[in-house]
Design an enzyme around this catalytic site. Structure first.
Site, PDB file in Angstrom:
ATOM      1  CD  GLU A  35      -5.966  -9.658   2.134  1.00  0.00           C
ATOM      2  OE1 GLU A  35      -5.272  -8.734   2.605  1.00  0.00           O
ATOM      3  OE2 GLU A  35      -6.586  -9.552   1.069  1.00  0.00           O
ATOM      4  CB  CYS A  82      -2.265  -8.362  -3.448  1.00  0.00           C
ATOM      5  SG  CYS A  82      -1.307  -9.099  -2.103  1.00  0.00           S
ATOM      6  CB  CYS A  88      -3.111 -11.651   0.168  1.00  0.00           C
ATOM      7  SG  CYS A  88      -2.248 -10.502   1.275  1.00  0.00           S
ATOM      8  CD  GLU A  95      -0.828   2.009   3.429  1.00  0.00           C
ATOM      9  OE1 GLU A  95      -0.597   3.226   3.556  1.00  0.00           O
ATOM     10  OE2 GLU A  95      -1.578   1.540   2.542  1.00  0.00           O
ATOM     11  CB  CYS A 109      -2.148  -7.366   2.739  1.00  0.00           C
ATOM     12  SG  CYS A 109      -1.605  -6.744   1.148  1.00  0.00           S
ATOM     13  CG  ASN A 145      -4.520  -1.658   5.006  1.00  0.00           C
ATOM     14  OD1 ASN A 145      -5.438  -1.441   5.787  1.00  0.00           O
ATOM     15  ND2 ASN A 145      -4.300  -0.879   3.963  1.00  0.00           N
TER      16      ASN A 145
END
Ligand code: THU
Length: 138
Positions: A61, A92, A95, A50, A59, A48
């Site tokens: 993924e 999530c 994802c 940010e 993310c 991830n």
């Protein structure tokens, strides 16, 4: 998970752990790593990343899927996600849909903690009755 299946997941878990260590998560302080295997056995990973403008964060993924696409691959056989803490680090909703683009309903989604795989789901379990490329007549 059986011992042999666990052993087979070793390289995938190691790749996800290495990716997790590279995560940029200064805001949530929740580092995530993801590693996916394509049907030919290759592994692609991501972490991830940010952003100070919070919604722009990505993310783990997303990175793994981008690495796969960059290599010219278009199919996910299985994916492993690792996060810290007690709770299962399940992907999530967004994802799940991203994985769905490249994976079949029986593709395995392994959810791991620092000690190893905690649970394995199929994509269909995490995203039932999903919408995908075959719904578009293009
Ligand atoms: N996160 C992931 O990278 N993958 C998941 O499957 C769950 C959540 C990230 C997004 C954000 O950077 C942090 O974890 C906290 O939500």
């Amino acid at each position: 998970m059986s011992k042999s299946a666990d052993a087979a997941l070793g390289p995938l878990f190691a790749a996800a752990k290495a990716a997790q260590a590279a995560a940029y998560a200064p805001y949530s302080r929740f580092k995530v790593g993801a590693a996916l295997r394509t049907p030919d056995g290759a592994i692609y990973s991501g972490c991830n990343v940010e952003n100070a403008a919070y919604p722009q964060g990505a993310c783990a993924e997303v990175g793994a899927i981008a690495a796969m696409a960059l290599a010219g691959k278009r199919a996910i056989a299985e994916i492993l996600i690792v996060g810290d803490g007690e709770a299962l680090c399940t992907p999530c909703g967004g994802c799940r849909q991203r994985i769905r683009e490249f994976a079949g309903p029986s593709a395995a989604i392994h959810v791991a903690g620092p000690e190893g795989v905690r649970r394995t789901f199929t994509l269909a379990e995490l995203l039932p009755e999903s919408f995908g490329p075959e719904h578009l007549a293009v």
